[in-house]
Design a protein around this motif. Structure first.
Motif, PDB file in Angstrom:
ATOM      1  N   HIS A 202       0.810  -1.218   0.000  1.00 29.06           N
ATOM      2  CA  HIS A 202       0.000   0.000   0.000  1.00 29.06           C
ATOM      3  C   HIS A 202       0.844   1.269   0.000  1.00 29.06           C
ATOM      4  CE1 HIS A 202      -3.652  -2.346   0.585  1.00 29.06           C
ATOM      5  NE2 HIS A 202      -3.020  -3.037   1.518  1.00 29.06           N
ATOM      6  N   SER A 203       2.158   1.124  -0.124  1.00 34.59           N
ATOM      7  CA  SER A 203       3.025   2.305  -0.144  1.00 34.59           C
ATOM      8  C   SER A 203       2.807   3.082  -1.431  1.00 34.59           C
ATOM      9  CB  SER A 203       4.491   1.884  -0.035  1.00 34.59           C
ATOM     10  OG  SER A 203       4.725   1.169   1.158  1.00 34.59           O
ATOM     11  N   SER A 204       2.783   4.380  -1.305  1.00 36.86           N
ATOM     12  CA  SER A 204       2.584   5.213  -2.488  1.00 36.86           C
ATOM     13  C   SER A 204       3.768   5.050  -3.434  1.00 36.86           C
ATOM     14  CB  SER A 204       2.445   6.682  -2.066  1.00 36.86           C
ATOM     15  OG  SER A 204       3.601   7.116  -1.370  1.00 36.86           O
ATOM     16  N   GLY A 205       3.477   5.050  -4.704  1.00 40.11           N
ATOM     17  CA  GLY A 205       4.519   4.944  -5.710  1.00 40.11           C
ATOM     18  C   GLY A 205       4.922   3.527  -6.048  1.00 40.11           C
ATOM     19  N   ARG A 206       4.461   2.542  -5.277  1.00 34.96           N
ATOM     20  CA  ARG A 206       4.819   1.156  -5.579  1.00 34.96           C
ATOM     21  C   ARG A 206       3.942   0.634  -6.715  1.00 34.96           C
ATOM     22  NH1 ARG A 206       7.939  -1.331  -1.602  1.00 34.96           N
ATOM     23  NH2 ARG A 206       8.117  -2.964  -3.177  1.00 34.96           N
ATOM     24  N   SER A 207       4.512  -0.257  -7.513  1.00 39.38           N
ATOM     25  CA  SER A 207       3.765  -0.817  -8.636  1.00 39.38           C
ATOM     26  C   SER A 207       2.664  -1.733  -8.131  1.00 39.38           C
ATOM     27  CB  SER A 207       4.716  -1.599  -9.546  1.00 39.38           C
ATOM     28  OG  SER A 207       5.330  -2.657  -8.823  1.00 39.38           O
ATOM     29  N   LYS A 208       1.692  -1.977  -8.973  1.00 30.74           N
ATOM     30  CA  LYS A 208       0.600  -2.865  -8.603  1.00 30.74           C
ATOM     31  C   LYS A 208       1.084  -4.310  -8.579  1.00 30.74           C
ATOM     32  CE  LYS A 208      -3.184   0.099 -10.065  1.00 30.74           C
ATOM     33  NZ  LYS A 208      -4.439   0.201 -10.847  1.00 30.74           N
ATOM     34  N   ARG A 209       0.429  -5.124  -7.755  1.00 29.38           N
ATOM     35  CA  ARG A 209       0.875  -6.487  -7.500  1.00 29.38           C
ATOM     36  C   ARG A 209      -0.110  -7.504  -8.069  1.00 29.38           C
ATOM     37  NH1 ARG A 209       4.558  -6.226  -3.282  1.00 29.38           N
ATOM     38  NH2 ARG A 209       5.268  -4.068  -3.030  1.00 29.38           N
ATOM     39  N   PRO A 210       0.363  -8.706  -8.343  1.00 34.77           N
ATOM     40  CA  PRO A 210      -0.554  -9.768  -8.783  1.00 34.77           C
ATOM     41  C   PRO A 210      -1.419 -10.272  -7.637  1.00 34.77           C
ATOM     42  CG  PRO A 210       1.679 -10.615  -8.568  1.00 34.77           C
ATOM     43  CD  PRO A 210       1.770  -9.125  -8.365  1.00 34.77           C
ATOM     44  N   LEU A 211      -2.479 -10.958  -7.975  1.00 30.49           N
ATOM     45  CA  LEU A 211      -3.379 -11.585  -7.001  1.00 30.49           C
ATOM     46  C   LEU A 211      -3.481 -13.067  -7.346  1.00 30.49           C
ATOM     47  CD1 LEU A 211      -5.600 -11.628  -4.776  1.00 30.49           C
ATOM     48  CD2 LEU A 211      -7.247 -11.017  -6.572  1.00 30.49           C
ATOM     49  N   ILE A 212      -3.246 -13.924  -6.342  1.00 26.10           N
ATOM     50  CA  ILE A 212      -3.371 -15.367  -6.514  1.00 26.10           C
ATOM     51  C   ILE A 212      -4.571 -15.834  -5.699  1.00 26.10           C
ATOM     52  CG2 ILE A 212      -2.271 -17.611  -6.175  1.00 26.10           C
ATOM     53  CD1 ILE A 212       0.443 -16.012  -6.282  1.00 26.10           C
ATOM     54  N   ASP A 291      -2.814  -5.574  -9.834  1.00 29.82           N
ATOM     55  CA  ASP A 291      -2.746  -5.527 -11.288  1.00 29.82           C
ATOM     56  C   ASP A 291      -3.842  -6.435 -11.849  1.00 29.82           C
ATOM     57  OD1 ASP A 291      -2.131  -5.683 -13.975  1.00 29.82           O
ATOM     58  OD2 ASP A 291       0.027  -5.950 -13.656  1.00 29.82           O
ATOM     59  N   ARG A 292      -4.825  -5.867 -12.471  1.00 32.69           N
ATOM     60  CA  ARG A 292      -5.946  -6.650 -12.998  1.00 32.69           C
ATOM     61  C   ARG A 292      -5.524  -7.611 -14.103  1.00 32.69           C
ATOM     62  NH1 ARG A 292     -11.160  -4.212 -11.897  1.00 32.69           N
ATOM     63  NH2 ARG A 292     -10.911  -2.331 -10.603  1.00 32.69           N
ATOM     64  N   ASP A 293      -4.359  -7.393 -14.690  1.00 32.09           N
ATOM     65  CA  ASP A 293      -3.882  -8.275 -15.746  1.00 32.09           C
ATOM     66  C   ASP A 293      -3.086  -9.457 -15.198  1.00 32.09           C
ATOM     67  OD1 ASP A 293      -5.015  -6.723 -17.736  1.00 32.09           O
ATOM     68  OD2 ASP A 293      -3.238  -5.456 -17.955  1.00 32.09           O
ATOM     69  N   ARG A 294      -2.943  -9.516 -13.862  1.00 32.25           N
ATOM     70  CA  ARG A 294      -2.164 -10.614 -13.254  1.00 32.25           C
ATOM     71  C   ARG A 294      -2.947 -11.222 -12.084  1.00 32.25           C
ATOM     72  NH1 ARG A 294       3.567  -8.782 -11.614  1.00 32.25           N
ATOM     73  NH2 ARG A 294       2.546  -6.800 -11.133  1.00 32.25           N
ATOM     74  N   ILE A 295      -4.153 -11.681 -12.382  1.00 36.89           N
ATOM     75  CA  ILE A 295      -4.958 -12.408 -11.399  1.00 36.89           C
ATOM     76  C   ILE A 295      -4.912 -13.883 -11.789  1.00 36.89           C
ATOM     77  CG2 ILE A 295      -7.224 -12.682 -10.342  1.00 36.89           C
ATOM     78  CD1 ILE A 295      -7.825  -9.783 -11.069  1.00 36.89           C
ATOM     79  N   HIS A 296      -4.460 -14.719 -10.861  1.00 32.77           N
ATOM     80  CA  HIS A 296      -4.288 -16.150 -11.118  1.00 32.77           C
ATOM     81  C   HIS A 296      -5.232 -16.956 -10.231  1.00 32.77           C
ATOM     82  CE1 HIS A 296      -0.507 -14.897 -13.051  1.00 32.77           C
ATOM     83  NE2 HIS A 296      -0.272 -14.190 -11.944  1.00 32.77           N
ATOM     84  N   THR A 316     -12.078 -14.095 -19.481  1.00 37.93           N
ATOM     85  CA  THR A 316     -11.062 -13.050 -19.642  1.00 37.93           C
ATOM     86  C   THR A 316     -10.584 -12.487 -18.310  1.00 37.93           C
ATOM     87  OG1 THR A 316     -12.743 -11.295 -19.824  1.00 37.93           O
ATOM     88  CG2 THR A 316     -12.054 -12.378 -21.864  1.00 37.93           C
ATOM     89  N   LEU A 317     -10.923 -13.120 -17.210  1.00 35.05           N
ATOM     90  CA  LEU A 317     -10.577 -12.573 -15.895  1.00 35.05           C
ATOM     91  C   LEU A 317      -9.163 -12.929 -15.456  1.00 35.05           C
ATOM     92  CD1 LEU A 317     -11.390 -11.117 -13.264  1.00 35.05           C
ATOM     93  CD2 LEU A 317     -12.381 -13.289 -12.477  1.00 35.05           C
ATOM     94  N   PHE A 318      -8.706 -14.147 -15.761  1.00 36.86           N
ATOM     95  CA  PHE A 318      -7.477 -14.661 -15.160  1.00 36.86           C
ATOM     96  C   PHE A 318      -6.314 -14.687 -16.152  1.00 36.86           C
ATOM     97  CE2 PHE A 318     -11.028 -16.666 -12.883  1.00 36.86           C
ATOM     98  CZ  PHE A 318     -10.748 -16.220 -11.595  1.00 36.86           C
ATOM     99  N   ALA A 319      -5.131 -14.458 -15.601  1.00 36.15           N
ATOM    100  CA  ALA A 319      -3.907 -14.562 -16.398  1.00 36.15           C
ATOM    101  C   ALA A 319      -3.456 -16.003 -16.523  1.00 36.15           C
ATOM    102  CB  ALA A 319      -2.801 -13.725 -15.769  1.00 36.15           C
ATOM    103  N   ALA A 320      -3.756 -16.828 -15.505  1.00 32.70           N
ATOM    104  CA  ALA A 320      -3.342 -18.226 -15.522  1.00 32.70           C
ATOM    105  C   ALA A 320      -4.216 -19.020 -14.577  1.00 32.70           C
ATOM    106  CB  ALA A 320      -1.870 -18.360 -15.128  1.00 32.70           C
ATOM    107  N   SER A 321      -4.313 -20.327 -14.859  1.00 35.52           N
ATOM    108  CA  SER A 321      -5.080 -21.244 -14.016  1.00 35.52           C
ATOM    109  C   SER A 321      -4.243 -22.495 -13.774  1.00 35.52           C
ATOM    110  CB  SER A 321      -6.397 -21.615 -14.706  1.00 35.52           C
ATOM    111  OG  SER A 321      -7.062 -22.662 -14.023  1.00 35.52           O
ATOM    112  N   VAL A 322      -4.227 -22.952 -12.500  1.00 36.51           N
ATOM    113  CA  VAL A 322      -3.502 -24.184 -12.165  1.00 36.51           C
ATOM    114  C   VAL A 322      -4.466 -25.117 -11.436  1.00 36.51           C
ATOM    115  CG1 VAL A 322      -1.505 -25.198 -11.007  1.00 36.51           C
ATOM    116  CG2 VAL A 322      -1.336 -22.898 -11.991  1.00 36.51           C
ATOM    117  N   PRO A 323      -5.195 -25.954 -12.174  1.00 36.26           N
ATOM    118  CA  PRO A 323      -6.088 -26.932 -11.545  1.00 36.26           C
ATOM    119  C   PRO A 323      -5.298 -28.170 -11.104  1.00 36.26           C
ATOM    120  CG  PRO A 323      -6.807 -26.299 -13.782  1.00 36.26           C
ATOM    121  CD  PRO A 323      -5.379 -25.911 -13.626  1.00 36.26           C
ATOM    122  N   ILE A 324      -5.446 -28.550  -9.840  1.00 32.27           N
ATOM    123  CA  ILE A 324      -4.709 -29.684  -9.277  1.00 32.27           C
ATOM    124  C   ILE A 324      -5.708 -30.784  -8.938  1.00 32.27           C
ATOM    125  CG2 ILE A 324      -3.050 -30.393  -7.521  1.00 32.27           C
ATOM    126  CD1 ILE A 324      -2.693 -27.278  -6.993  1.00 32.27           C
TER     127      ILE A 324
END
Length: 424
Positions: A202-212, A291-296, A316-324
């Motif tokens: 949440h620090s200002s100026g930091r890049s957006k992060r992926p969501l798993i 980062d909405r383009d990096r939701i796994h 079109t929501l996810f960047a990747a899927s890992v079904p186990i």
């Protein structure tokens, strides 16, 4: 001469009851605070096979500097009792209840000066488990844990005073730093979830992060009217925790990790759960620098099914899927497929499927291999067995490998592959 003191043993699970032994012939610590009992905390770790109590920490720092040489594995004994938090119906059974002495493997001081009693623990050893599995309900539950500390010999402070504690009081808190790093939430629709936020996110100026997004297996869901805990999703295996480790955070450049808990089993009502999971994802995205383009999306067993289902409902929501070890066919056999072939063939999300050939719970050929053959461009890792550090697990537990970043193809491991994916 010390005043002789009688033996006292008072017990209660997690309610602040005390238990202890006072030894005649040695000086008893007489501070008024100690007469109310020395508190102790159960320390737990999530192993590959689930969470276990691995040590006990006694709140001893307030006594003053302790001579570590006076502590041995025989200074204290530890008795553990684990019972179901729910009544068990006639004909049903709960696995992993116990009532026994835990083996103390070391007695040491932590950096705060508290006494830590390390306890014997290992994969497949139920004597330290924090979870029990109710067979008839198909669910893991948090066991009620009652630990009794008994002092068998005095220990010494550095000023040479001998110390014997009268009473020991169990803390209500179960300390597991990896689990505790996830905050607890409830969505507007009433679905509970846990969330890990990366350092500095949440620090200002930091890049957006992926969501798993981690989708749990059937045993970690609810469907118990009297039990919906938001705990077993993190404690039953390392599926979500693996992505919050320093190694994973380094690979992903800092990632949020989201673990929703179903109110039943994903496979029982996947189409209804999909928008509820999507709602939580939306809330988390709006509340964090994501980062909405990096939701796994990653899931095991029931969650393996649900990870594929999410990519059919939201292509079109996810960047990747890992079904186990996921399910796509009929389950149990004889009904319609959970995910029809036509839907599998339309999945456009980059997918890496994982299973073990000796999975006796979910047929790997009819489910994972079949899905891989239909999902365009998908990758697959097939293990022969699930083995880690010399211990062989059930063949169904192939999520252990993903939680340790083990699957690899042509030198690229699954976490690195995920981190390189972006939503088109």
């Amino acid at each position: 001469m010390a005043t002789p003191l009688s033996r006292r043993t008072l017990l209660a699970a997690g309610t602040g009851a005390a238990a202890g032994l006072s030894l005649p012939g040695v000086a008893a610590y007489a501070d008024d605070r100690a007469t109310k009992g020395m508190r102790f905390t159960l320390d737990a770790q999530v192993l590959d096979g689930g969470e276990q109590v691995t040590s006990v920490t006694l709140d001893a720092a307030r006594l003053g500097p302790i001579d570590p040489a006076s502590l041995t594995t025989g200074t204290f004994t530890v008795h553990a009792k684990a019972t179901s938090p729910l009544p068990i119906a006639d004909g049903d059974a709960i696995f992993s209840e116990y009532d026994l002495d835990r083996t103390v493997t070391a007695a040491r001081l932590d950096r705060r000066g508290n006494i830590v009693l390390d306890l014997s623990h290992a994969e497949g050893q139920i004597s330290g488990s924090t979870l029990g599995y109710i067979a008839g309900r198909g669910r893991n539950v948090m066991l009620d844990l009652t630990y009794t500390i008994t002092q068998q010999a005095p220990f010494a402070l550095r000023d040479h005073r001998s110390i014997t504690i009268k009473d020991f009081v169990q803390s209500r808190r179960l300390s597991d730093p990896e689990v505790d790093a996830f905050s607890s939430h409830v969505s507007g629709s009433g679905m509970k979830y846990r969330l890990y936020s990366p350092a500095g996110a949440h620090s200002s100026g930091r890049s957006k992060r992926p969501l798993i997004v981690w989708l749990h297996g059937g045993g970690e869901g609810a469907s118990l009217p009297d039990y919906y805990d938001n705990e077993t999703t993190l404690r039953a295996n390392r599926g979500a925790l693996g992505f919050a480790t320093p190694e994973a955070q380094r690979i992903f450049g800092g990632a949020y990790v989201l673990a929703p808990q179903s109110t039943s089993a994903w496979m029982q009502d996947g189409p209804r759960f999909a928008p509820l999971i999507r709602e939580i994802i939306g809330d988390v995205v709006r509340g964090g620098r994501i980062d909405r383009d990096r939701i796994h999306v990653v899931g095991c067993s029931n969650g393996g099914y649900m990870s594929m289902k999410m990519t059919t409902v939201y292509p079109t929501l996810f960047a990747a899927s890992v079904p186990i070890c996921g399910v796509v066919g009929s389950f149990p056999p004889g009904g319609p497929p959970l995910i029809p072939d036509s839907e599998l063939a339309q999945i456009s999300t980059p997918s890496w499927l994982v299973t073990s050939r000796d999975d006796l719970t979910v047929d790997p050929q009819a489910n994972t291999v079949h899905a891989h053959e239909l999902i365009p461009g998908s990758l697959v890792t097939l293990y022969d067995h699930v083995v880690r550090n010399g211990h062989q697990f059930s063949g169904h537990w192939s999520w252990i490998y993903v939680a340790r970043n083990d699957p690899s193809i042509d030198g690229t491991h699954v976490w690195q592959w995920m981190a390189a994916q972006r939503r088109p």
